[in-house]
Structures are given as structure tokens and as C-alpha cells.
Design a protein around this motif. Structure first.
Motif, short mmCIF file in Angstrom:
data_model
loop_
_atom_site.label_atom_id
_atom_site.label_comp_id
_atom_site.label_asym_id
_atom_site.label_seq_id
_atom_site.Cartn_x
_atom_site.Cartn_y
_atom_site.Cartn_z
N ASN A 58 -29.99 24.98 10.30
CA ASN A 58 -29.92 26.00 11.36
C ASN A 58 -30.40 25.52 12.72
OD1 ASN A 58 -32.69 26.04 11.21
ND2 ASN A 58 -32.85 28.12 10.38
N VAL B 99 -25.37 31.77 9.31
CA VAL B 99 -25.46 33.20 9.02
C VAL B 99 -25.67 33.37 7.52
CG1 VAL B 99 -24.27 35.42 9.03
CG2 VAL B 99 -23.99 33.83 10.96
N PRO C 42 -19.66 30.09 12.84
CA PRO C 42 -20.89 29.71 12.13
C PRO C 42 -20.62 29.20 10.71
CG PRO C 42 -20.61 32.08 12.02
CD PRO C 42 -19.48 31.56 12.88
N ASN D 218 -30.52 26.59 4.73
CA ASN D 218 -30.71 27.20 6.04
C ASN D 218 -31.69 26.40 6.89
OD1 ASN D 218 -30.47 29.35 8.03
ND2 ASN D 218 -32.52 29.97 7.40
N GLU E 65 -25.50 35.79 4.53
CA GLU E 65 -24.85 37.06 4.25
C GLU E 65 -25.76 37.94 3.41
OE1 GLU E 65 -20.83 36.43 2.81
OE2 GLU E 65 -20.27 36.14 4.91
N TYR F 76 -21.56 30.10 7.01
CA TYR F 76 -22.04 31.25 6.24
C TYR F 76 -22.66 30.77 4.93
CZ TYR F 76 -19.17 34.05 9.42
OH TYR F 76 -18.62 34.63 10.54
N GLN G 271 -25.11 27.21 14.25
CA GLN G 271 -25.33 28.61 13.90
C GLN G 271 -25.11 28.81 12.40
OE1 GLN G 271 -22.64 31.39 15.73
NE2 GLN G 271 -23.69 33.18 14.91
#
Length: 318
Positions: A24, A30, A81, A20, A32, A83, A28
Motif C-alpha cells: 500500500n 482497497v 487500485p 496490504n 473489500e 483490490y 492504491q
């Protein structure tokens, strides 16, 4: 949950956070939300600061390697995005050894990471008189002869359990239980192979390594390096992102087609070595999983021989 398992969960969280942090700012991302994420975050937060620091360094090193191998991580094109998820333990039971998953749902792309903290085991399977390892590993049931051979051993272990016996008080446990059980296991493996020619070797590796390709990440804290291995069995790793190609080619691995040898490790009565073609060798050490005697025993399975084409990289932390 043992300390090794807790640290493993914590390292999964470190790897997720490292991915991340690295990605990031340019796209984008995300994360979960699920119960597996909550457990991993809790184990990470409970770890000592020094341990957290080591996990972060180990995870960052792994992510640097994987970003060089996977253009679709860093070149999203229109597939946003990205994920990120930590898998529930039930996925492993169902044959998926990946802990952390990176997914682009728009073009059905995904990769997974199997995160190991200071150990290299690939599977912890059990044997007992009620477990049909042939059926669960290969989809081919074990013979009645195998169960007739192992049942007296496990009946004796059941009696010892009912007496509240501890493993440390049992003399010659290797000669009494481990060795005869492994002898029966090896005979059955040979039988299954002979009656299903060309099927069992590949299914053994499929069982041990799972249904999906993955990157195996192993932190080696004392050496301050992270080892990354690309288990590209089905050819889904290292895919291009449009015209953007990886700077390194990750070859697809050949699966085994036959056994060369199944026998005890020299000088050992509790470890079986399974040698196959195409470079695969498996070590299977049987042991008691708890201090109290139970009517089941556990395998510690290691890959001690892999195809020469397996992409392996050691990345220094510093």
C-alpha cells in the motif's frame, strides 16, 4: 467452529494484512469489506499475542515469495487500485479453494491464496447414503449398485445415532464401517472410470483443487518456515506486467489422464491411496467428524504425490 478452523480464518486475515502492508505504500490498495473479512478479523483479534506474531511472520514470508513470482502485484502500470478480499465460505462449496484474492479489475487479472495454518489437507468431503459423490465430484452420477452396497451401513449408523451412541464406545468401527464403506467407494470409482474413459482422473483433481489456479500457503510454526506451492493448472499464475517479468518461471502443471492404482494404504483399513499418472497421488482417510455417531463419514484428503514440476518454495521467517 473448531480451533483449527478458527486459526485458519485468523491466518487468512494475517495474509490479507501482510499483502496490504507490503503493497500500500507504492500503490492504491482497497480491502473489500464483507462478512468473511469480519469473521477472519475477529478470529485474528481473539488469538493470543504469540499466535498472532507467528501468523504475521508466516504471512510475511509467504508474501515475500509471491511478490517475486507475480510482477503484477508490484508493477501496477495503470491498473490501480489493487483490490484485496477474503472469500466467503460459499466459494469453496462452489469449487473455489482460494481464501484470499488479489484483483486488478482494469485488466481482469487476479491471483488467489489458499491459506493453511499447520496443516496440508486439500478437501474435507463427506460420504453418506444420500450423497452422490460421482455427481458432485465428476458430474457423473453413481450407480444404484453403489447405493445398494452402502445403504445398510448407513442405516446401522442411523440406528446407533438414534440410540445416542458415541464413536468411542463402538468396538471394531474400522472393520464394521470404515473398511466396507471404502471398499464400496473404490469399486464405484473404478466403475465410473471404466464407463467414462479418460474423464474421471482429471475431474478428480479439478474437484480437489478447484476451478482456479492458486498459491497454497502452509505455515510450519515449529520449523519457523512457510511453504508456498504454485498450483498453476490453468496457466494463469506468474503473468508478466508489461515488460516486467518474474525472476522465476512457474510451469503449468500436467493433469492426470489415468489411474495407476486405487487401493488401501498398506496396513490401513481407513485410508485409500489413489495413484495417477503425471506424478499425482492422493491419500483419502475416512473418519468420524464428531464424537457422536452420525450417518455420514468424512474424508481427510491429502496430496502426497505431486508433479515434479510443481513450484515449491520454503521461506524462513527470520
Amino acid at each position: 467452529m473448531g480451533i483449527q478452523t478458527e486459526l485458519g480464518k485468523a491466518f487468512e486475515y494475517a495474509c490479507l494484512q501482510s499483502l496490504n502492508n507490503a503493497l500500500n505504500e507504492t500503490q492504491q490498495v482497497v480491502i473489500e469489506q464483507n462478512s468473511a473479512l469480519q469473521v477472519a478479523q475477529e478470529k485474528y483479534n481473539n488469538a493470543a499475542n504469540d499466535m498472532q506474531n507467528k501468523m504475521d511472520l508466516g504471512a510475511d514470508a509467504a508474501v515475500r515469495v509471491i511478490m517475486r513470482l507475480e510482477p503484477q502485484l508490484t508493477t501496477p502500470l495503470a491498473n490501480i487500485p489493487l483490490y484485496l478480499a477474503i472469500q466467503e465460505d460459499s466459494a469453496g462449496i462452489a469449487g473455489d479453494v482460494r481464501d484470499v484474492i488479489c484483483i486488478r479489475r482494469q485488466n481482469e487479472w487476479e491471483i488467489g491464496l489458499s491459506c493453511k495454518h499447520n496443516h496440508t489437507a486439500v478437501k474435507h468431503s463427506r460420504l453418506s447414503q444420500t450423497i452422490d459423490f460421482g455427481d458432485s465430484w465428476f458430474g457423473i452420477p453413481c450407480s444404484q449398485q453403489y447405493f445398494d452396497e452402502i445403504t445398510p451401513l448407513f442405516n446401522e449408523l442411523q440406528e446407533l445415532r438414534e440410540q445416542g451412541e458415541l464413536w468411542r464406545n463402538i468396538e471394531d468401527k474400522e472393520e464394521r464401517f470404515y473398511t466396507p464403506l471404502l471398499e464400496a467407494f473404490m469399486r464405484e470409482l473404478e466403475r465410473l472410470n471404466e464407463s467414462n474413459q479418460g474423464v474421471v482422473p482429471e475431474r478428480l483433481l479439478n474437484y480437489l483443487l478447484g476451478r482456479n489456479d492458486f498459491y497454497k500457503i502452509i505455515t510450519l510454526d515449529r520449523r519457523r518456515v512457510t511453504q508456498v506451492q504454485a498450483f498453476n493448472i490453468y496457466g494463469t499464475l506468474n503473468r508478466n506486467a508489461g515488460r516486467v517479468r518474474s525472476i522465476v518461471n512457474v510451469p503449468q502443471l500436467p493433469m492426470p489422464t489415468r489411474f495407476y492404482n486405487i487401493g488401501f494404504k498398506p496396513g490401513s483399513g481407513n485410508t485409500v491411496l489413489v495413484a495417477l499418472d503425471n506424478g499425482w497421488t492422493i491419500s483419502m482417510r475416512i473418519h468420524n467428524a464428531s464424537s457422536r455417531v452420525e450417518p455420514s463419514l468424512k474424508f481427510d484428503v491429502q496430496l502426497i504425490g505431486v508433479p515434479p514440476g510443481l513450484h515449491t518454495h520454503f521461506e524462513a521467517w527470520d
